[in-house]
Design an enzyme around this catalytic site. Sequence first.
Site, PDB file in Angstrom:
ATOM      1  CG  ASP A 192      -1.949   0.956   1.345  1.00  0.00           C
ATOM      2  OD1 ASP A 192      -2.384   1.469   0.317  1.00  0.00           O
ATOM      3  OD2 ASP A 192      -2.378   1.274   2.482  1.00  0.00           O
ATOM      4  CE  LYS A 248      -5.337  -1.035  -0.987  1.00  0.00           C
ATOM      5  NZ  LYS A 248      -5.701  -0.499   0.353  1.00  0.00           N
ATOM      6  CG  PHE A 307      -9.775  -1.255   3.819  1.00  0.00           C
ATOM      7  CD1 PHE A 307      -8.571  -0.756   4.311  1.00  0.00           C
ATOM      8  CD2 PHE A 307     -10.271  -2.429   4.364  1.00  0.00           C
ATOM      9  CE1 PHE A 307      -7.880  -1.410   5.319  1.00  0.00           C
ATOM     10  CE2 PHE A 307      -9.593  -3.091   5.381  1.00  0.00           C
ATOM     11  CZ  PHE A 307      -8.393  -2.582   5.858  1.00  0.00           C
ATOM     12  CB  VAL A 308      -9.178  -5.057  -0.911  1.00  0.00           C
ATOM     13  CG1 VAL A 308      -9.363  -4.121  -2.093  1.00  0.00           C
ATOM     14  CG2 VAL A 308      -7.707  -5.185  -0.562  1.00  0.00           C
ATOM     15  NE  ARG A 355      -7.053 -12.297   9.554  1.00  0.00           N
ATOM     16  CZ  ARG A 355      -6.122 -11.371   9.325  1.00  0.00           C
ATOM     17  NH1 ARG A 355      -5.580 -11.262   8.130  1.00  0.00           N
ATOM     18  NH2 ARG A 355      -5.738 -10.544  10.280  1.00  0.00           N
TER      19      ARG A 355
HETATM   20  P1  IMP Z   1       1.763  -0.401   3.854  1.00  0.00           P
HETATM   21  O1  IMP Z   1       2.767  -0.476   4.947  1.00  0.00           O
HETATM   22  O2  IMP Z   1       1.038   0.918   3.835  1.00  0.00           O
HETATM   23  O3  IMP Z   1       2.326  -0.746   2.483  1.00  0.00           O
HETATM   24  O4  IMP Z   1       0.622  -1.390   4.210  1.00  0.00           O
HETATM   25  C1  IMP Z   1       0.763  -2.716   3.959  1.00  0.00           C
HETATM   26  C2  IMP Z   1      -0.030  -3.561   4.912  1.00  0.00           C
HETATM   27  O5  IMP Z   1      -1.239  -2.924   5.331  1.00  0.00           O
HETATM   28  C3  IMP Z   1      -0.437  -4.803   4.167  1.00  0.00           C
HETATM   29  O6  IMP Z   1       0.472  -5.807   4.447  1.00  0.00           O
HETATM   30  C4  IMP Z   1      -1.796  -5.108   4.714  1.00  0.00           C
HETATM   31  O7  IMP Z   1      -1.668  -5.995   5.789  1.00  0.00           O
HETATM   32  C5  IMP Z   1      -2.331  -3.792   5.198  1.00  0.00           C
HETATM   33  N1  IMP Z   1      -3.263  -3.226   4.208  1.00  0.00           N
HETATM   34  C6  IMP Z   1      -3.045  -2.261   3.294  1.00  0.00           C
HETATM   35  N2  IMP Z   1      -4.130  -2.025   2.543  1.00  0.00           N
HETATM   36  C7  IMP Z   1      -5.076  -2.866   3.015  1.00  0.00           C
HETATM   37  C8  IMP Z   1      -6.436  -3.124   2.633  1.00  0.00           C
HETATM   38  O8  IMP Z   1      -6.997  -2.536   1.691  1.00  0.00           O
HETATM   39  N3  IMP Z   1      -7.079  -4.084   3.345  1.00  0.00           N
HETATM   40  C9  IMP Z   1      -6.507  -4.772   4.367  1.00  0.00           C
HETATM   41  N4  IMP Z   1      -5.245  -4.572   4.754  1.00  0.00           N
HETATM   42  C10 IMP Z   1      -4.532  -3.631   4.075  1.00  0.00           C
END
Ligand code: IMP
Length: 175
Positions: free
Chosen positions: A101, A129, A150-151, A163
Amino acid sequence: MNAATVTRLISEETISRRVKELGERITADYRGTDNLLFITVLKGAFMFAADLLREVDVPCGIEFIRASSYDRSTRSSGRVELACDLDIGGHDVLLVEDIVDTGLTISRIEEEFRKQRPSSLRLCTLLDKPSARKFPVRIDYSGFQVPDRFVVGYGIDYAEKHRELPFIGTIDENP
Ligand code: IMP
Ligand code: MG
């Protein structure tokens, strides 16, 4: 968010086809190596990793690390809690993640792992994303690009829910 609605985004069949393709690419890229180690980022990537491993035809090990940046919300807290006591020196490490993300989580994990000097370190993520990215991340294998929504499903949760869904869906934050 009560009784949130999940709208189907990626079907079970589409996921399964894509996982097969990723498995074939990984098999081709790692053919001949005998030190491949899948490191699965819990909890979100557990289902993906289990399916992917069955599509990879190269001997490999599997380990798990725990990372979380979300308190019970749909916004990242900006901090990453890592629980990891693995010895990965000398391994060809393939990190298996559910979603990249902002890129914070995976950047932090890679930073920790590079200190241990693995033979190689690559990243396979089920979902990407790109429009949410704040920390640059190199993705070697990506299942699907998804919009900045959000997925949930296929191992991925919202506050520990959803899940179990066999497909990936978007969740309405304000139903
Ligand atoms: P980042 O550190 O912002 O890249 O977030 C990554 C982590 O956040 C992922 O490993 C997911 O566990 C969680 N995450 C990010 N987007 C989503 C979403 O849309 N749904 C559920 N978990 C998410
Ligand atoms: Mg995750």
